[in-house]
Design an enzyme around this catalytic site. Sequence first.
Site, PDB file in Angstrom:
ATOM      1  N   ASP A 125      13.603   7.159 -10.192  1.00 25.58           N
ATOM      2  CA  ASP A 125      14.379   7.830 -11.238  1.00 25.58           C
ATOM      3  C   ASP A 125      15.422   8.756 -10.626  1.00 25.58           C
ATOM      4  O   ASP A 125      15.319   9.181  -9.473  1.00 25.58           O
ATOM      5  CB  ASP A 125      13.458   8.615 -12.178  1.00 25.58           C
ATOM      6  CG  ASP A 125      12.703   9.726 -11.465  1.00 25.58           C
ATOM      7  OD1 ASP A 125      12.170   9.475 -10.359  1.00 25.58           O
ATOM      8  OD2 ASP A 125      12.644  10.854 -11.998  1.00 25.58           O
ATOM      9  N   GLU A 188       9.777  11.447 -11.114  1.00 23.71           N
ATOM     10  CA  GLU A 188       9.680  12.569 -10.182  1.00 23.71           C
ATOM     11  C   GLU A 188      10.585  13.722 -10.595  1.00 23.71           C
ATOM     12  O   GLU A 188      10.211  14.891 -10.486  1.00 23.71           O
ATOM     13  CB  GLU A 188      10.050  12.107  -8.762  1.00 23.71           C
ATOM     14  CG  GLU A 188       9.807  13.133  -7.666  1.00 23.71           C
ATOM     15  CD  GLU A 188      10.968  14.094  -7.437  1.00 23.71           C
ATOM     16  OE1 GLU A 188      10.771  15.097  -6.718  1.00 23.71           O
ATOM     17  OE2 GLU A 188      12.069  13.848  -7.973  1.00 23.71           O
TER      18      GLU A 188
END
Length: 488
Positions: A125, A188
Amino acid sequence: MVEIIVCVLSGLLGVLVILLGICCVRAVAVKNRKPYAAAPPVDGARSKKAAEALSDMIKAQTVNAPDADPEVVRGEFEKHRKALEAHFPLTHKVCERTLINDAMLLHWKSKHPERAAVVLMAHSDVVPATGRWQYPPFSGEIADGAVRGRGAVDTKGSLCAIFQAVEELLAEGFEPPCDIYIESSDNEEISGPGAPSMRDELTKRGVKLRLVLDEGGAVVTSPLPGLNGYYAMLGIVEKGFANVRFTARSAGGHASAPPRNSPFARLAAFICEMEKRPPFKRQISPPMRRMISALAPDMGFPMRLIMSNLWLFSPLIKAVVPRLSPVASAMLSTTCAFTMSEGSQAANVLPETASVTANMRFIMHQTMVPSIEAVKKAAAKYGLETEVLYAHDCSSIVDTGSDEYRFVSRLAGELFPDAGQSPYIMVGGTDARHFSEVCPAVIRFSPLMVNKPQLDSIHGLDENIDVTALGRAAGFYRRLIEGLADIC
């Protein structure tokens, strides 16, 4: 009487001369480091393949925005996985893939499942891309020798390099000496459950871990004042983290007749006190001492004189360093940064409730509980309520004398002979912290060589990574996998 004063002053001068002499001898003694070698030749074909793969990975807009349509987000992560499958078919053919939501775990099995395994991590991400970019942030443009776009450094570049290394080794029939896992979480950047779920999955399978390698450090320029050139910074500990809200209450009222000590006045006074007189202890911790010891030989003589004599100059360092470098300052103490505020819904109405939210990062010598107690005590003086929204403590510290650390350190020296090297304190947050409780050697190091503009582009504008840096990173991961027999 005069003779006594002269005698005392002469004695003090003699002591000062002796101390200065000792300091100079120590400073000269630490300078004997061999010159750094030239950079190794770049594998052009490897770099080109990795750049093309990263370009397609960047085109997947894997952003977890609060207002995003979940179906759209899932589609972008699927697009990202398709790009990986297209560029690294052998890896996906041989390695067993597990998905938990969009978090991804690939298992490269060895003939020795009884041995402790290795986890190579890099999240998929990315943060949103706003502002005016030189190239569209999700174009994956390859221009001027660099791959450009959101995630190039943080951390699709590392993930791409891991896959490139594995793909090459599989093509050559290489068999790993122990099981290897590639872990890539999908959230994350928002402290989501991706990495913890994968840690729990490995625990459920009964997997024992020898080494975990994740983002954090990199090969960066001038990590401390007084240093020039590149340094491979290996993160050995991660500071703790908390979001804390401070609230002031009042009876409210009309803004035309404001009372003394209104909610925002008290909040402002509290913020000013925290900025000017933070209630946190500055200390040169053992990890920072190791970092200074590693970096001091490369400093100019005045800085080397100070840094190689911590026994004498520690008070000076603790007083001066915070003024020279915010990052170095954050390695000395807990920090508290105010990032959000909330008050009245109208400009002419005094708020009954006003609040500010701060992000705290705890240091090892003043961990989560004492740090939060310190700010709670400071807030109480202004009649503020303290609410901890989320918190976790510091990670465990990696032993720099362990076989695993020395293995990674040796590889960094061999693959980046043109750079210095040092352990360091990770002041930001990573997924790696979730694995500290199940593995003693969780090292935070992405083998990407980045200059200062590229480092500053993380979460900022015009994020990019050099094509050659991708090739070198893939070479590092390849050598790491080939050399795991040394620690497995």
